[in-house]
Design a protein around this motif. Sequence first.
Motif, mmCIF file in Angstrom:
data_model
loop_
_atom_site.group_PDB
_atom_site.id
_atom_site.type_symbol
_atom_site.label_atom_id
_atom_site.label_comp_id
_atom_site.label_asym_id
_atom_site.label_seq_id
_atom_site.Cartn_x
_atom_site.Cartn_y
_atom_site.Cartn_z
ATOM 1 N N ALA A 175 21.368 30.141 5.706
ATOM 2 C CA ALA A 175 22.483 30.117 6.656
ATOM 3 C C ALA A 175 22.007 29.898 8.083
ATOM 4 O O ALA A 175 20.905 30.303 8.463
ATOM 5 C CB ALA A 175 23.257 31.427 6.574
ATOM 6 N N ARG A 176 22.846 29.248 8.883
ATOM 7 C CA ARG A 176 22.643 29.236 10.323
ATOM 8 C C ARG A 176 23.078 30.590 10.864
ATOM 9 O O ARG A 176 24.042 31.181 10.383
ATOM 10 C CB ARG A 176 23.474 28.127 10.978
ATOM 11 N N LEU A 177 22.370 31.092 11.888
ATOM 12 C CA LEU A 177 22.658 32.424 12.422
ATOM 13 C C LEU A 177 22.874 32.384 13.928
ATOM 14 O O LEU A 177 22.097 31.769 14.668
ATOM 15 C CB LEU A 177 21.511 33.395 12.128
ATOM 16 N N ILE A 178 23.930 33.061 14.373
ATOM 17 C CA ILE A 178 24.103 33.392 15.784
ATOM 18 C C ILE A 178 24.327 34.897 15.855
ATOM 19 O O ILE A 178 24.765 35.512 14.883
ATOM 20 C CB ILE A 178 25.279 32.618 16.428
ATOM 21 N N VAL A 179 23.980 35.490 16.986
ATOM 22 C CA VAL A 179 24.109 36.937 17.110
ATOM 23 C C VAL A 179 24.895 37.287 18.357
ATOM 24 O O VAL A 179 24.861 36.566 19.358
ATOM 25 C CB VAL A 179 22.733 37.650 17.139
ATOM 26 N N ASP A 180 25.604 38.404 18.277
ATOM 27 C CA ASP A 180 26.384 38.916 19.409
ATOM 28 C C ASP A 180 25.866 40.303 19.757
ATOM 29 O O ASP A 180 26.090 41.263 19.021
ATOM 30 C CB ASP A 180 27.863 38.972 19.029
ATOM 31 N N GLU A 203 20.075 30.854 16.592
ATOM 32 C CA GLU A 203 20.256 29.717 17.490
ATOM 33 C C GLU A 203 21.085 30.017 18.729
ATOM 34 O O GLU A 203 21.203 29.172 19.616
ATOM 35 C CB GLU A 203 20.862 28.535 16.745
ATOM 36 N N LEU A 204 21.661 31.216 18.832
ATOM 37 C CA LEU A 204 22.447 31.580 20.018
ATOM 38 C C LEU A 204 22.539 33.096 20.097
ATOM 39 O O LEU A 204 22.665 33.777 19.077
ATOM 40 C CB LEU A 204 23.862 30.996 19.925
ATOM 41 N N ILE A 205 22.483 33.626 21.338
ATOM 42 C CA ILE A 205 22.637 35.060 21.582
ATOM 43 C C ILE A 205 23.798 35.242 22.551
ATOM 44 O O ILE A 205 23.750 34.798 23.697
ATOM 45 C CB ILE A 205 21.354 35.670 22.187
ATOM 46 N N PRO A 225 19.107 30.092 23.436
ATOM 47 C CA PRO A 225 20.181 30.013 24.432
ATOM 48 C C PRO A 225 21.007 31.291 24.498
ATOM 49 O O PRO A 225 21.304 31.914 23.475
ATOM 50 C CB PRO A 225 21.030 28.835 23.942
ATOM 51 N N LEU A 226 21.369 31.679 25.732
ATOM 52 C CA LEU A 226 22.220 32.839 25.976
ATOM 53 C C LEU A 226 23.641 32.367 26.277
ATOM 54 O O LEU A 226 23.836 31.371 26.983
ATOM 55 C CB LEU A 226 21.685 33.658 27.150
#
Length: 332
Positions: A175-180, A203-205, A225-226
């Motif tokens: 899976a592609r992952l982004i986090v919050d 790939e993104l925070i 990237p933020l």
Amino acid sequence: MAGQLQRSLTARIETWPVAGSFVIARGAKTHVDVVLVEIAEGGHVGRGEATAIYYHGETAQSVRDQAEAIAGRIAAGIDRAGLLAAMPRGAARNAVDCALWDLEAKRSGTPAWVLAGLDAPAPLQSAFTISLGDPARMEADARAAAPAYPLLKLKLAGEGDIDRVAAVRRGAPAARLIVDANESWTDRDVAAEAARLLPFGVELIEQPVRAGADHLLDRVVSPIPLCADESCQDRGDLPRCAGRYAAINIKLDKAGGLTEALALATEARALGLELMVGCMLSTSLGIAPAILAAQGARWVDIDGPLLLAADREERVRFEQGVAWPPPSSLWG
């Protein structure tokens, strides 16, 4: 307005149960209260939905009351541009603005994307949210979601985040992952935390630091990237975000409607910022206009209806996480 039938506005609160529970660093929700605004004119009814921005102190009751307070101006024929000046940003203006878009589309028989000067909306790959939990729970949730949703968004809380991300990666290796981070890295070394996530393909925070503490990112060089979420509500926040974040998360409830969201997207791109379009917990009525705002965004997170136990009859269709506008709606 001369020659125009009088409009009437009504607003009410609806309660929709969450499928299980939705957990982030600030707490858990088992249901969401949305505000439904309807604007009637000449046999046509435009509808808009909004979810209160709780971290701004909004409640469903305050959003409903604020929407009802503009009823006189709606009856007098105020347009969307006038609405931007007459109401502050936030969920109430979103519901009223989207109801005006819907009403105009229905009165004219013209899709909202045509009225907005956009190309026909394409289906969008949306993230699916993995709620905050212990690593074992998040791993199990990721494993269950991954076959249907190739893009996952993880809710984090600061302490133990690396273990959570590692667990999700075990559960969803492709899976592609982004986090919050939900502001939970305010007292941490953001660049170092981001570097620890690199091996897991994040790939993104989103929103590493507390809104209002964005200056902490002035000398941060993050390998991932933020993205500003709570720190970017509407166009007025762009000067503070540019140079500190690589992207902004546009949500219609924050921006105060599709009108502001489209303008925000245009100005953000001009500043070199990437776009993410997200949502609050909501039904498909709240997501349909967000699909227009999300056209061309690099990341899309409009899974609000998927997190509910039920949805409206006219709904956004999701296939493998790809969102399609409601087929009988003038939004698509």
